[in-house]
Design an enzyme around this catalytic site. Structure first.
Site, PDB file in Angstrom:
ATOM      1  N   GLU A  41      49.348  36.581  52.290  1.00 48.25           N
ATOM      2  CA  GLU A  41      48.378  35.343  52.311  1.00 48.25           C
ATOM      3  C   GLU A  41      48.859  35.028  50.533  1.00 48.25           C
ATOM      4  O   GLU A  41      48.960  35.926  49.696  1.00 48.25           O
ATOM      5  CB  GLU A  41      47.501  35.451  51.248  1.00 48.25           C
ATOM      6  N   ARG A 277      50.239  50.891  58.238  1.00 45.56           N
ATOM      7  CA  ARG A 277      51.062  49.892  56.822  1.00 45.56           C
ATOM      8  C   ARG A 277      52.178  51.160  56.638  1.00 45.56           C
ATOM      9  O   ARG A 277      52.084  52.080  56.865  1.00 45.56           O
ATOM     10  CB  ARG A 277      50.353  49.658  56.699  1.00 45.56           C
ATOM     11  N   LYS A 287      47.052  44.314  47.143  1.00 48.72           N
ATOM     12  CA  LYS A 287      47.194  43.185  46.135  1.00 48.72           C
ATOM     13  C   LYS A 287      46.262  43.325  44.749  1.00 48.72           C
ATOM     14  O   LYS A 287      46.765  43.071  44.220  1.00 48.72           O
ATOM     15  CB  LYS A 287      47.660  41.557  46.469  1.00 48.72           C
TER      16      LYS A 287
HETATM   17  P1  ATP Z   1      45.810  43.570  50.847  1.00 39.87           P
HETATM   18  O1  ATP Z   1      45.491  44.450  51.657  1.00 39.87           O
HETATM   19  O2  ATP Z   1      46.245  43.538  49.916  1.00 39.87           O
HETATM   20  O3  ATP Z   1      45.433  41.995  50.059  1.00 39.87           O
HETATM   21  P2  ATP Z   1      47.581  42.031  52.909  1.00 39.87           P
HETATM   22  O4  ATP Z   1      47.788  42.604  54.114  1.00 39.87           O
HETATM   23  O5  ATP Z   1      46.292  41.332  52.852  1.00 39.87           O
HETATM   24  O6  ATP Z   1      47.062  43.105  51.567  1.00 39.87           O
HETATM   25  P3  ATP Z   1      48.885  39.739  53.426  1.00 39.87           P
HETATM   26  O7  ATP Z   1      49.191  38.634  52.075  1.00 39.87           O
HETATM   27  O8  ATP Z   1      48.396  39.294  53.855  1.00 39.87           O
HETATM   28  O9  ATP Z   1      48.696  40.325  52.576  1.00 39.87           O
HETATM   29  O10 ATP Z   1      49.561  40.381  54.077  1.00 39.87           O
HETATM   30  C1  ATP Z   1      50.671  40.032  54.757  1.00 39.87           C
HETATM   31  C2  ATP Z   1      51.893  40.568  55.901  1.00 39.87           C
HETATM   32  O11 ATP Z   1      52.225  41.661  55.428  1.00 39.87           O
HETATM   33  C3  ATP Z   1      50.420  41.198  57.314  1.00 39.87           C
HETATM   34  O12 ATP Z   1      51.249  41.063  58.133  1.00 39.87           O
HETATM   35  C4  ATP Z   1      50.510  42.398  56.520  1.00 39.87           C
HETATM   36  O13 ATP Z   1      50.643  43.258  57.480  1.00 39.87           O
HETATM   37  C5  ATP Z   1      51.702  42.556  56.222  1.00 39.87           C
HETATM   38  N1  ATP Z   1      51.247  44.387  55.239  1.00 39.87           N
HETATM   39  C6  ATP Z   1      50.994  44.268  53.798  1.00 39.87           C
HETATM   40  N2  ATP Z   1      51.001  45.945  54.066  1.00 39.87           N
HETATM   41  C7  ATP Z   1      51.726  45.851  54.106  1.00 39.87           C
HETATM   42  C8  ATP Z   1      52.058  47.298  54.332  1.00 39.87           C
HETATM   43  N3  ATP Z   1      51.555  47.977  52.946  1.00 39.87           N
HETATM   44  N4  ATP Z   1      52.651  47.731  55.373  1.00 39.87           N
HETATM   45  C9  ATP Z   1      53.080  47.049  55.432  1.00 39.87           C
HETATM   46  N5  ATP Z   1      53.118  45.445  55.836  1.00 39.87           N
HETATM   47  C10 ATP Z   1      52.017  45.170  55.061  1.00 39.87           C
HETATM   48 MG    MG Z   2      45.930  39.835  54.337  1.00 40.72          MG
END
Ligand code: ATP
Ligand code: MG
Length: 575
Positions: A41, A277, A287
């Site tokens: 995102e 994760r 984030k």
């Molecule tokens: P946040 O919860 O911090 O906003 P997010 O997971 O919503 O992070 P996205 O931009 O939606 O952030 O993430 C894109 C992809 O990266 C998703 O498929 C998510 O599962 C993966 N991802 C995010 N954080 C991690 C992590 N700590 N380890 C592995 N994969 C991750």
């Molecule tokens: Mg997300």
């Protein structure tokens, strides 16, 4: 006996998602092409956790000769921006991955998503619900007991269609109503109890402006995006496991409506699987929290070299190959765990040890005088550029009567097993010569201001002419030619292993007050020409340093410490 080198290399271990994809390929379910996607995102910068997902998504596509799509999951206008979108692209490219022509945005599918939602309404599989969020939570209930149906659950389809169109036309206020799937209010899976598909949100979208005032929910949008792109394998983090039945429900509805892509005579049904994760100690990874550090000025920006972001790691001097090696090393499993920050640091050291040029610099200088050299003496020695890489060769380093050495390398009354500078003891000044300390000069406060001694004139280059053993070797810089350059000594951003571990305290309370120290290094003259394009260098015995790409000027680098040479935290813990 000659051995085929290929026969002895160990095959990389196939993790469970690799096997899952391989089974589908063998069963002919992919229509001849594995398609994955990385769906960030654009509401922040990518971090090391995203790197794990990127390495997996792009890595699996490459492994099977398929493709990985970069898709911006821009279904929630709240914090999305082009700045974030552009940096996401830059970071993925820098990590070494390429989506080719497969760049997509979820917003490009909004019309199709809306069409599908209308079809669900017409088919009696979705309804407009006017319960407030609070009321809805009560209706939905708990997994152990069936929920209570919404009073709007059985509205006739024509009425729902009119209301849904009104929703789209902006006739309702934000939060006044939403579109729900009509699935199963008794399901033990809470996400199956008539989940929200569309909500009203009047915030303008960063690309579509105010074209829409209703936005699809992730759980509805994601399977549609995957299916429309012909994605075969949709890998995400563990928290989405409970959403998987809903993912499949949406794909089933698309199948019924003939919306699935066909490839190689096969109807492509995207499927989702989950992995744990990445969590890293001594940092935060959400984030929202990283954004808070930036907004409150607690770091210099998303690319502050202490941040766990890809751009922060890059600015610190961490090579992309180290991040890839780290991700490979932590592996793909379903175990929830936190990886020690030391593991990432070790991956960085391991990579830089192979590639970084060695240079001489002193961080906490004290003067060393070779009394048996004339004032104007100019000697030269050959210094090895990288002992791990014979092709890197040597360079000529000048030295004269006065040098700078590290204050910590001298002790006036040392214990027996001290091999460095002390009165009456002999050390090797690396590459230069053997030196015996004879006396020290002190100021009025008793602080050492100069170390005096003599060199063995037969030891130019650093070896004793008679082969005697000199155990201590220290680094130095020539005082006459040294250049003073700024260095930023970074340490871990948080002082606590788990800054989010105490529910009573805010994570920011655990920031490490000593995570950045600014200092000046006295450097051999060659270091003045260092640029970020050449990568990090090793200051011998001190660590890896990288010219800051933003603050360095030609001929005037500002060095970021990328990593120390050893894991100083592990030593602290062991003590
Ligand atoms: P946040 O919860 O911090 O906003 P997010 O997971 O919503 O992070 P996205 O931009 O939606 O952030 O993430 C894109 C992809 O990266 C998703 O498929 C998510 O599962 C993966 N991802 C995010 N954080 C991690 C992590 N700590 N380890 C592995 N994969 C991750
Ligand atoms: Mg997300």
């Amino acid at each position: 006996m000659n051995q085929d080198p290929a026969a002895t290399t160990t095959e990389p271990q196939k993790h469970f998602l690799w096997q899952w994809i391989e089974d589908d390929v063998l069963a002919g379910r992919t229509g001849g092409r594995v398609v994955t996607r990385f769906p960030p995102e654009p509401n922040g910068y990518l971090h090391i956790g995203h790197a794990k997902a990127i390495c997996l998504d792009f890595g699996m596509a490459a492994q099977f000769g398929g493709e990985c799509h970069l898709r911006l999951d821009d279904t929630n206008p709240t914090k999305e921006s082009d700045e974030f979108a552009e940096n996401i692209k830059e970071d993925i490219r820098w990590l070494g991955f390429d989506w080719g022509e497969h760049f997509y945005s979820a917003a490009d599918y909004f019309d199709k998503m809306y069409d599908l939602a209308e079809k669900l309404v017409v088919a009696g599989k979705a309804y407009v619900c006017f319960l407030s969020q609070e009321e809805w939570k009560k209706h939905r209930g708990v997994p152990t007991e069936p929920g209570i149906p919404s009073p709007w659950r059985d509205t006739p389809p024509e009425e729902n269609l009119a209301r849904f169109r009104d929703m789209k036309a902006g006739k309702y206020a934000d939060g006044e109503c939403c579109l729900r799937a009509k699935i199963d209010m008794a399901s033990p899976n809470i996400h199956f109890r008539d989940p929200v598909l569309y909500r009203i949100n009047r915030l303008p979208h960063y690309h579509l402006g105010s074209k829409w005032c209703i936005y699809p929910m992730y759980d509805f949008a994601h399977p549609i995006e995957d299916a429309l792109e012909g994605v075969t394998h949709s890998m995400c983090t563990l928290e989405f496991e409970v959403h998987r039945p809903l993912y499949d429900w949406v794909v089933d509805r698309m199948d019924e409506m003939g919306m699935l892509v066909e490839r190689g005579g096969v109807k492509i049904r995207p499927r989702q699987r989950e992995f744990s994760r990445l969590g890293l100690s001594y940092t935060v990874m959400s984030k929202r929290k990283l954004a808070e550090l930036v907004e409150k000025g607690l770091v210099s920006g998303w690319d502050d070299p202490r941040m766990p972001t890809i751009c922060g790691l890059r600015r610190r001097g961490c090579p992309a190959s180290a991040i890839r090696a780290f991700c490979e090393g932590v592996g793909i499993t379903k175990f929830i765990s936190t990886t020690d920050a030391g593991v990432l640091e070790a991956a960085i050291r391991n990579e830089l040890n192979k590639t970084a040029s060695r240079r001489l610099a002193v961080l906490d200088p004290v003067k060393l005088v070779i009394d048996n050299l004339p004032e104007n003496a100019q000697l030269e020695c050959q210094a090895v550029n990288n002992p791990e890489d014979s092709a890197a060769g040597t360079r000529t380093v000048k030295f004269g009567r006065e040098l700078w050495v590290e204050r910590a390398d001298f002790m006036e009354n040392p214990p027996k097993k001290w091999w460095r500078l002390a009165p009456g003891r002999e050390v090797r000044l690396k590459y230069a010569c053997l030196f015996t300390c004879t006396s020290v000069e002190k100021d009025a406060d008793g602080r050492v201001v100069a170390i005096h001694g003599t060199w063995d004139e037969g030891s130019l280059g650093g070896n004793a002419p008679d082969g005697r053993v000199v155990r201590g070797t220290i680094h130095w810089v020539d005082a006459a030619s040294a250049v003073a350059l700024p260095v930023r000594l970074y340490d871990r951003l948080f002082a606590a292993e788990n800054p989010e571990g105490d529910p009573e305290r805010d994570f920011k309370e655990f920031l490490n007050p000593n995570s950045r120290k600014d200092a000046t290094a006295l450097c051999e003259p060659a270091l003045a020409a260092a640029t970020s394009a050449d990568g990090a260098v090793q200051f011998e015995r001190l660590g890896y340093f990288f010219p800051d790409p933003a603050d360095s000027r030609p001929g005037a680098p500002v060095f970021n410490r990328t990593a120390t040479l050893r894991d100083s935290w592990a030593r602290q813990a062991a003590r």
